[in-house]
Design a protein around this motif. Sequence first.
Motif, PDB file in Angstrom:
ATOM      1  N   SER A   1      34.871  48.272  42.384  1.00 36.61           N
ATOM      2  CA  SER A   1      36.083  47.803  41.681  1.00 36.61           C
ATOM      3  C   SER A   1      37.309  48.395  42.361  1.00 36.61           C
ATOM      4  CB  SER A   1      35.743  47.826  40.181  1.00 36.61           C
ATOM      5  OG  SER A   1      34.793  47.032  39.775  1.00 36.61           O
ATOM      6  N   LEU A   2      37.217  49.473  42.615  1.00 34.75           N
ATOM      7  CA  LEU A   2      38.385  50.312  42.956  1.00 34.75           C
ATOM      8  C   LEU A   2      39.150  49.853  44.331  1.00 34.75           C
ATOM      9  CD1 LEU A   2      37.653  53.787  41.561  1.00 34.75           C
ATOM     10  CD2 LEU A   2      38.856  51.867  40.474  1.00 34.75           C
ATOM     11  N   THR A   3      38.212  49.416  45.245  1.00 32.00           N
ATOM     12  CA  THR A   3      38.486  49.128  46.713  1.00 32.00           C
ATOM     13  C   THR A   3      39.391  47.621  46.767  1.00 32.00           C
ATOM     14  OG1 THR A   3      36.339  48.334  46.984  1.00 32.00           O
ATOM     15  CG2 THR A   3      36.826  50.687  47.646  1.00 32.00           C
ATOM     16  N   ASN A   4      40.225  47.455  45.824  1.00 30.54           N
ATOM     17  CA  ASN A   4      40.969  46.155  45.968  1.00 30.54           C
ATOM     18  C   ASN A   4      42.242  46.230  45.739  1.00 30.54           C
ATOM     19  OD1 ASN A   4      38.764  43.916  46.456  1.00 30.54           O
ATOM     20  ND2 ASN A   4      37.926  44.599  44.628  1.00 30.54           N
ATOM     21  N   ASN A   5      43.051  45.832  46.341  1.00 33.39           N
ATOM     22  CA  ASN A   5      44.565  46.272  46.105  1.00 33.39           C
ATOM     23  C   ASN A   5      44.802  45.789  44.760  1.00 33.39           C
ATOM     24  OD1 ASN A   5      47.626  46.341  46.186  1.00 33.39           O
ATOM     25  ND2 ASN A   5      47.156  46.366  48.350  1.00 33.39           N
ATOM     26  N   LEU A   6      45.550  46.531  44.022  1.00 30.71           N
ATOM     27  CA  LEU A   6      45.804  46.309  42.440  1.00 30.71           C
ATOM     28  C   LEU A   6      46.807  45.461  42.641  1.00 30.71           C
ATOM     29  CD1 LEU A   6      44.876  47.850  40.151  1.00 30.71           C
ATOM     30  CD2 LEU A   6      46.672  49.233  40.102  1.00 30.71           C
ATOM     31  N   LEU A   7      47.745  45.319  43.408  1.00 31.44           N
ATOM     32  CA  LEU A   7      48.931  44.295  43.358  1.00 31.44           C
ATOM     33  C   LEU A   7      48.326  43.246  43.853  1.00 31.44           C
ATOM     34  CD1 LEU A   7      51.792  46.646  44.602  1.00 31.44           C
ATOM     35  CD2 LEU A   7      51.072  46.283  42.338  1.00 31.44           C
ATOM     36  N   ASP A   8      47.309  42.747  44.241  1.00 33.88           N
ATOM     37  CA  ASP A   8      46.897  41.511  44.921  1.00 33.88           C
ATOM     38  C   ASP A   8      46.318  40.606  43.635  1.00 33.88           C
ATOM     39  OD1 ASP A   8      47.651  41.911  47.202  1.00 33.88           O
ATOM     40  OD2 ASP A   8      45.683  42.390  48.172  1.00 33.88           O
ATOM     41  N   TYR A   9      46.022  41.206  42.308  1.00 32.94           N
ATOM     42  CA  TYR A   9      45.417  40.704  41.513  1.00 32.94           C
ATOM     43  C   TYR A   9      46.495  39.493  40.917  1.00 32.94           C
ATOM     44  CZ  TYR A   9      41.678  43.912  41.566  1.00 32.94           C
ATOM     45  OH  TYR A   9      40.496  44.659  41.826  1.00 32.94           O
ATOM     46  N   THR A  10      45.713  38.136  40.644  1.00 30.19           N
ATOM     47  CA  THR A  10      46.508  37.027  39.911  1.00 30.19           C
ATOM     48  C   THR A  10      45.768  36.824  38.786  1.00 30.19           C
ATOM     49  OG1 THR A  10      45.306  35.391  40.917  1.00 30.19           O
ATOM     50  CG2 THR A  10      47.237  36.469  42.147  1.00 30.19           C
ATOM     51  N   GLU A  11      46.455  35.880  38.097  1.00 31.38           N
ATOM     52  CA  GLU A  11      45.795  35.395  36.780  1.00 31.38           C
ATOM     53  C   GLU A  11      44.375  34.998  36.661  1.00 31.38           C
ATOM     54  OE1 GLU A  11      47.778  32.521  34.160  1.00 31.38           O
ATOM     55  OE2 GLU A  11      49.659  33.528  34.818  1.00 31.38           O
ATOM     56  N   LYS A  12      43.878  34.474  37.848  1.00 32.46           N
ATOM     57  CA  LYS A  12      42.524  34.074  38.027  1.00 32.46           C
ATOM     58  C   LYS A  12      41.376  35.443  38.194  1.00 32.46           C
ATOM     59  CE  LYS A  12      42.379  33.670  43.336  1.00 32.46           C
ATOM     60  NZ  LYS A  12      41.380  34.749  43.273  1.00 32.46           N
TER      61      LYS A  12
END
Length: 487
Positions: free
Chosen positions: A252-263
């Motif tokens: 779960s840590l290998t995704n850009n934090l700022l790319d998360y959206t409401e979905k």
Amino acid sequence: MAISGFVKRIRDIMRLDAGINGDAQRIEQLVWILFLKVYDAKEENWEFDDDNYESIIPEECRWRNWAGDSSLTGDKLLDFVNNTLFPTLKELPVTADTPMKKAIVKTTFEDANNYMKGGVYLRQVIDVVNEIDLEDTSETHAFGDIYESILKELQSAGSSGEFYTPRAVTEFMAEMIEPKIGETMADFACGTGGFLTSWIKQLEKQKSNTADIEKINASFYGMEKKPFPYLLCITNMLLHGMENPNVAHGNSLTNNLLDYTEKDQFDKILMNPPYGGHENASVKGYFPDDLASSETADLFMSVIMYRLKKNGRAAVILPDGFLFGNDNAKTSIKEKLIKEFNLHTIIRMPGSVFAPYTSITTNILFFDNTTPTEDVWFYRMDMPEGYKHFSKTKPMKLEHFDKVKAWWNDRQEIIIDEWPKAKKFSAKEIAENDFNLDLCGFPHEEEEILEPMELIKSYQEHRQALNAKIDKVLETITEKLNCNEGK
């Protein structure tokens, strides 16, 4: 079959096998066998409901077609398992369109191993497992309890113990977070699925029709990095009737934090993030500079804050080091938590909750994505009467949280021998104390004797905190000196 003697019978057989080295390997061996047994029973149900159902597993590798053949034993059985079964399941044709209930077979076997070297002993283990009648509802329920006991054994099975959170803790947290049918829940490091099953258990009490059952099945999301607990979790979900367990095998840590959206957000988050470990240095690149910690628990806290829906609620277990740590990343994370979320309660749990894996003291943080924090309530949960420490024979029980629940609904400050057991602190007070959350802790009447590695970790955490304070003082002095030179 006599469910009560199941684990002992399996253990006695595996102890005779030269390939099984310790409890961790025994449990891993047993679990992939159980997975295939449970999965085959599920497939029977899917075939009954859908005449067009086709298994992703080739016929010769389906449990019903090889495990029930008592003539397949000895070297012949070993050859089949090692050279046909495992290679086939590891290379199943899975695409993005493959339904989850089929794709999980490949993902569960990608890193599984057959440790047994005695084909006769392997045959005996399979025969014992085949005695379980998963069509018998009462026996399936009893076996679910046996599976829970298998998970508990992880606590004394070496490093695998890190994946088990005592059920009393997960059930307390799930209850206090107040699940509702129709809501979504996530655990981004779900281990064996303890929080997922506790979530399901809370929702099961509320169901009233088939639509509710479908909503429950689709309500949770889990991700687990390590292959063995992932296998345990998938089997756990199938045993709990979750036919399409939305549990992914990944980090779960290998995704850009700022790319998360409401979905990508959830109504509720329940977690016990891995702590004490360190990720690859490249993982920091997925986080903003001020939140880029080298400690896994810190990184997961940032993920939780970014993936909690507006008005959502979270309950997270964190070690003492997070509360008192004041290196730059920890301070930034706690500042964000206080200023952007409502951190309303911290339950300070007694030591030995996670014994024998670790004696590091842990805490449960409850917060909502509503308003900035105004006050934080701290409650110290003392060791139950008659307990010196928790152990395998005297584990933590849900009833040990009864006093916490009573206080939760009628919050009052509690002082015992001039030492606060429950107390409220304002966000302003916490900010003025450099966001130190190490409040209402345990009286230190005697020094706790830690294991060498835990003692080293404790010293490292305190040294980091001290270094950060020194750096801050030096920075202030330097700024003042620079100002004086400019005058």
